[in-house]
Design a protein around this motif. Sequence first.
Motif, PDB file in Angstrom:
ATOM      1  N   GLU A   1     -13.559  11.360  28.646  1.00 11.90           N
ATOM      2  CA  GLU A   1     -13.153  10.249  28.961  1.00 11.90           C
ATOM      3  C   GLU A   1     -12.651   9.428  27.651  1.00 11.90           C
ATOM      4  O   GLU A   1     -11.387   8.929  27.575  1.00 11.90           O
ATOM      5  CB  GLU A   1     -14.051   9.284  29.660  1.00 11.90           C
ATOM      6  CG  GLU A   1     -14.273  10.152  31.030  1.00 11.90           C
ATOM      7  CD  GLU A   1     -15.342   9.123  32.107  1.00 11.90           C
ATOM      8  OE1 GLU A   1     -15.717   8.140  31.513  1.00 11.90           O
ATOM      9  OE2 GLU A   1     -15.742   9.699  33.092  1.00 11.90           O
ATOM     10  N   ALA A   2     -13.707   9.317  26.591  1.00 13.32           N
ATOM     11  CA  ALA A   2     -13.075   8.811  25.255  1.00 13.32           C
ATOM     12  C   ALA A   2     -11.771   9.377  24.681  1.00 13.32           C
ATOM     13  O   ALA A   2     -10.856   8.554  24.299  1.00 13.32           O
ATOM     14  CB  ALA A   2     -14.167   8.546  24.365  1.00 13.32           C
ATOM     15  N   CYS A   3     -11.766  10.575  24.610  1.00 16.27           N
ATOM     16  CA  CYS A   3     -10.574  11.165  24.332  1.00 16.27           C
ATOM     17  C   CYS A   3      -9.414  10.946  25.041  1.00 16.27           C
ATOM     18  O   CYS A   3      -8.213  10.700  24.632  1.00 16.27           O
ATOM     19  CB  CYS A   3     -11.039  12.789  24.237  1.00 16.27           C
ATOM     20  SG  CYS A   3     -11.974  13.425  22.879  1.00 16.27           S
ATOM     21  N   ALA A   4      -9.452  11.031  26.341  1.00 18.16           N
ATOM     22  CA  ALA A   4      -8.310  10.640  27.341  1.00 18.16           C
ATOM     23  C   ALA A   4      -7.967   9.179  27.285  1.00 18.16           C
ATOM     24  O   ALA A   4      -6.717   8.836  27.189  1.00 18.16           O
ATOM     25  CB  ALA A   4      -8.821  10.891  28.897  1.00 18.16           C
ATOM     26  N   ASP A   5      -8.737   8.201  27.008  1.00 19.10           N
ATOM     27  CA  ASP A   5      -8.455   6.795  26.666  1.00 19.10           C
ATOM     28  C   ASP A   5      -7.598   6.730  25.111  1.00 19.10           C
ATOM     29  O   ASP A   5      -6.981   5.759  25.224  1.00 19.10           O
ATOM     30  CB  ASP A   5      -9.748   6.064  26.584  1.00 19.10           C
ATOM     31  CG  ASP A   5     -10.484   6.004  27.971  1.00 19.10           C
ATOM     32  OD1 ASP A   5      -9.803   6.243  29.033  1.00 19.10           O
ATOM     33  OD2 ASP A   5     -11.810   5.561  27.974  1.00 19.10           O
ATOM     34  N   GLY A   6      -7.995   7.641  24.208  1.00 20.72           N
ATOM     35  CA  GLY A   6      -7.654   7.380  23.045  1.00 20.72           C
ATOM     36  C   GLY A   6      -6.077   8.347  22.964  1.00 20.72           C
ATOM     37  O   GLY A   6      -5.348   8.314  21.972  1.00 20.72           O
ATOM     38  N   GLY A   7      -5.742   8.826  24.280  1.00 25.99           N
ATOM     39  CA  GLY A   7      -4.497   9.566  24.365  1.00 25.99           C
ATOM     40  C   GLY A   7      -4.582  11.149  23.806  1.00 25.99           C
ATOM     41  O   GLY A   7      -3.149  11.507  23.380  1.00 25.99           O
ATOM     42  N   HIS A   8      -5.902  11.520  23.640  1.00 27.23           N
ATOM     43  CA  HIS A   8      -6.014  12.870  23.222  1.00 27.23           C
ATOM     44  C   HIS A   8      -6.374  13.971  24.343  1.00 27.23           C
ATOM     45  O   HIS A   8      -7.205  13.312  25.147  1.00 27.23           O
ATOM     46  CB  HIS A   8      -6.847  12.980  22.111  1.00 27.23           C
ATOM     47  CG  HIS A   8      -6.849  12.023  20.816  1.00 27.23           C
ATOM     48  ND1 HIS A   8      -5.763  12.455  19.969  1.00 27.23           N
ATOM     49  CD2 HIS A   8      -7.024  10.845  20.774  1.00 27.23           C
ATOM     50  CE1 HIS A   8      -5.829  11.428  18.938  1.00 27.23           C
ATOM     51  NE2 HIS A   8      -6.749  10.382  19.283  1.00 27.23           N
ATOM     52  N   GLU A   9      -5.685  15.075  24.308  1.00 25.47           N
ATOM     53  CA  GLU A   9      -6.145  16.152  25.339  1.00 25.47           C
ATOM     54  C   GLU A   9      -7.196  17.072  24.626  1.00 25.47           C
ATOM     55  O   GLU A   9      -6.675  17.454  23.467  1.00 25.47           O
ATOM     56  CB  GLU A   9      -4.930  16.864  25.693  1.00 25.47           C
ATOM     57  CG  GLU A   9      -5.299  17.921  26.450  1.00 25.47           C
ATOM     58  CD  GLU A   9      -3.989  18.739  27.038  1.00 25.47           C
ATOM     59  OE1 GLU A   9      -4.219  19.685  27.861  1.00 25.47           O
ATOM     60  OE2 GLU A   9      -3.234  18.571  26.564  1.00 25.47           O
ATOM     61  N   VAL A  10      -8.214  17.245  25.465  1.00 27.45           N
ATOM     62  CA  VAL A  10      -9.151  18.201  24.542  1.00 27.45           C
ATOM     63  C   VAL A  10      -8.458  19.723  24.859  1.00 27.45           C
ATOM     64  O   VAL A  10      -8.565  19.983  26.089  1.00 27.45           O
ATOM     65  CB  VAL A  10     -10.468  18.248  25.517  1.00 27.45           C
ATOM     66  CG1 VAL A  10     -11.641  19.171  24.948  1.00 27.45           C
ATOM     67  CG2 VAL A  10     -11.000  16.928  25.291  1.00 27.45           C
ATOM     68  N   VAL A  11      -8.180  20.323  23.601  1.00 30.86           N
ATOM     69  CA  VAL A  11      -7.534  21.543  23.906  1.00 30.86           C
ATOM     70  C   VAL A  11      -8.453  22.579  23.649  1.00 30.86           C
ATOM     71  O   VAL A  11      -8.056  23.874  24.117  1.00 30.86           O
ATOM     72  CB  VAL A  11      -6.532  21.614  22.845  1.00 30.86           C
ATOM     73  CG1 VAL A  11      -5.476  20.629  23.116  1.00 30.86           C
ATOM     74  CG2 VAL A  11      -7.075  21.630  21.310  1.00 30.86           C
ATOM     75  N   GLY A  12      -9.849  22.323  23.443  1.00 25.74           N
ATOM     76  CA  GLY A  12     -10.482  23.526  22.880  1.00 25.74           C
ATOM     77  C   GLY A  12     -12.092  22.990  22.749  1.00 25.74           C
ATOM     78  O   GLY A  12     -12.149  21.886  22.163  1.00 25.74           O
ATOM     79  N   VAL A  13     -13.094  23.794  22.828  1.00 27.57           N
ATOM     80  CA  VAL A  13     -14.417  23.578  22.484  1.00 27.57           C
ATOM     81  C   VAL A  13     -14.663  24.617  21.604  1.00 27.57           C
ATOM     82  O   VAL A  13     -14.626  25.905  21.620  1.00 27.57           O
ATOM     83  CB  VAL A  13     -15.052  23.578  23.639  1.00 27.57           C
ATOM     84  CG1 VAL A  13     -16.852  23.321  23.120  1.00 27.57           C
ATOM     85  CG2 VAL A  13     -14.838  22.766  24.772  1.00 27.57           C
TER      86      VAL A  13
ATOM     87  N   ALA B   1      -4.432   8.007  19.611  1.00 24.46           N
ATOM     88  CA  ALA B   1      -3.322   8.998  19.273  1.00 24.46           C
ATOM     89  C   ALA B   1      -2.359   8.481  18.009  1.00 24.46           C
ATOM     90  O   ALA B   1      -1.620   7.507  18.216  1.00 24.46           O
ATOM     91  CB  ALA B   1      -2.716   9.895  20.107  1.00 24.46           C
ATOM     92  N   ASP B   2      -2.059   9.315  17.098  1.00 24.23           N
ATOM     93  CA  ASP B   2      -1.337   8.778  15.967  1.00 24.23           C
ATOM     94  C   ASP B   2      -0.209   9.839  15.923  1.00 24.23           C
ATOM     95  O   ASP B   2       0.881  10.084  16.518  1.00 24.23           O
ATOM     96  CB  ASP B   2      -1.857   8.301  14.721  1.00 24.23           C
ATOM     97  CG  ASP B   2      -0.587   7.733  13.864  1.00 24.23           C
ATOM     98  OD1 ASP B   2       0.414   7.510  14.155  1.00 24.23           O
ATOM     99  OD2 ASP B   2      -1.246   7.649  12.670  1.00 24.23           O
ATOM    100  N   LEU B   3      -0.912  10.636  15.021  1.00 24.48           N
ATOM    101  CA  LEU B   3       0.167  12.206  14.813  1.00 24.48           C
ATOM    102  C   LEU B   3      -0.674  13.215  15.169  1.00 24.48           C
ATOM    103  O   LEU B   3       0.033  14.196  15.070  1.00 24.48           O
ATOM    104  CB  LEU B   3       0.350  12.147  13.317  1.00 24.48           C
ATOM    105  CG  LEU B   3       1.163  10.989  12.455  1.00 24.48           C
ATOM    106  CD1 LEU B   3       1.176  11.359  11.067  1.00 24.48           C
ATOM    107  CD2 LEU B   3       2.485  10.836  13.185  1.00 24.48           C
ATOM    108  N   GLU B   4      -1.827  13.156  15.864  1.00 19.61           N
ATOM    109  CA  GLU B   4      -2.585  14.128  16.283  1.00 19.61           C
ATOM    110  C   GLU B   4      -1.790  14.634  17.789  1.00 19.61           C
ATOM    111  O   GLU B   4      -1.432  14.007  18.356  1.00 19.61           O
ATOM    112  CB  GLU B   4      -3.956  13.838  16.315  1.00 19.61           C
ATOM    113  CG  GLU B   4      -4.849  13.566  15.064  1.00 19.61           C
ATOM    114  CD  GLU B   4      -4.410  12.329  14.831  1.00 19.61           C
ATOM    115  OE1 GLU B   4      -5.062  11.889  13.535  1.00 19.61           O
ATOM    116  OE2 GLU B   4      -4.109  11.342  15.350  1.00 19.61           O
TER     117      GLU B   4
END
Length: 456
Positions: free
Chosen positions: A407-419, A382-385
């Motif tokens: 899990e990869a999104c969580a490891d990168g500091g991103h929350e999955v906000v939608g699909v 996660a940077d500016l996202e």
Amino acid sequence: MNDDTLRLVTIGRILRRRWRLLAVLTVLGALVGYGTSVVFPPRYTAAASVLLPGQWEERELLTQVDVATSSAVVDRTADELGWTDVSGEELRERVSAEAADGNIITISGTSDTPRHAQRLADTMARQFVKFSARLAGGDADAQPANGPEALRQKVAETNRRITELANSADPGRTVESVQARTALEKLRTSLEEAMTKLDQADPANEKAGMVVMGPAARPTSEAPPTRVQLVAAGALLFLLLAVVGHLAAARVNRRLRTEEEITAALGSVLLGTVDVPGERPARRPRERGARALARRLLGTDVRWDLPAPQRSGDEAGRRVRYRRVCARLRDRLPTARRLLLVVPDGDEIAVRAAGQLAAEAKGDPLLRVVEVAVDRPMVPDADLESGAVVVLSPGSRTAEELAGINEACADGGHEVVGVVVAGAVRGGPARAAGPGPADDATVALTVRHHATGGSA
């Protein structure tokens, strides 16, 4: 639509999208059937009929059928034929008998040539008649007679003895001699009447005299299975196995196909569904080498288990769906300025949908497309996202693969906000009139990256 209709639709889809593979397997099955016919030489079957006169019960006919194929008859047939290359056990497997209507026993013989088959059937019929005659006469094993025949011999001997006693008696000179001669004649008469009744009641007299109803006809065609039948059976068997294999693979397929299953696997909410025009079904990732070439030639690089794309509306209607997704993103994240569009690697439909979605967002928010390998998912840190939106097509990934992406999104500091679920549709009319994003804007707003194992 009931289950039977669904099965027919699925089979039709297999035939349409895998016809090249099915054709190759059918030809391969025909070659296997032809090779089987070469390994096993052709066989010919001839049949001879034996008439059994008199009245016969069904169980008696079945007994005669067993006698016709008994080892005694087969061994006598083998001795008469004198075939040194065929053993008695093998000859027993080549003959058969069955009871037909009208007290007829049909004896069949199978051999490698029509002449040998005809000779085998005729010889079996003759030996059966001879053996049955010996059984009826009580001389099946060529030993001294017994039973009714022995009784007849005893009666004949008794008649001779009575004649001798009558001749030796005083010829009517005394009353005693006359009475003795009279008693002896009565005894002779009684014995003759008893033997006559015995002969009339003996079933062997009625059921003797079996007749072979002419020689067996020489066969003009092979006995089943013929070479043509083996070739056709091999082709049909391989075709059925291929279809059944596809159906079994579809049954055990664990790819998620509905929006509810996809959102549950990612632990997020559905932002919407979008359409991607495309006439051809989804293909596998482009590969190189002999295996990839074989897949393309056989048509296995095309997904067969996906439904045929439905016809969509015009381009304006498809763009409305993308704008609604963008509006839902703004409502859920009003302060978000940048988001990641995470797309599973190889999902071309999702890649195209993500690009169109980024173009329709017009920088509010700014969307960056990232393709993630599903075998080892890695999402940029996660940077500016402010979060990640997963874009994928239905029926492309399993729950385990989507859990890995989450899990990869969580490891990168991103929350999955939608699909966002992207489905392929058949192209509708050409572009409708009205303003739309230019191609340059699409390129500028769509930033596509490949995340393959490191932080961005």
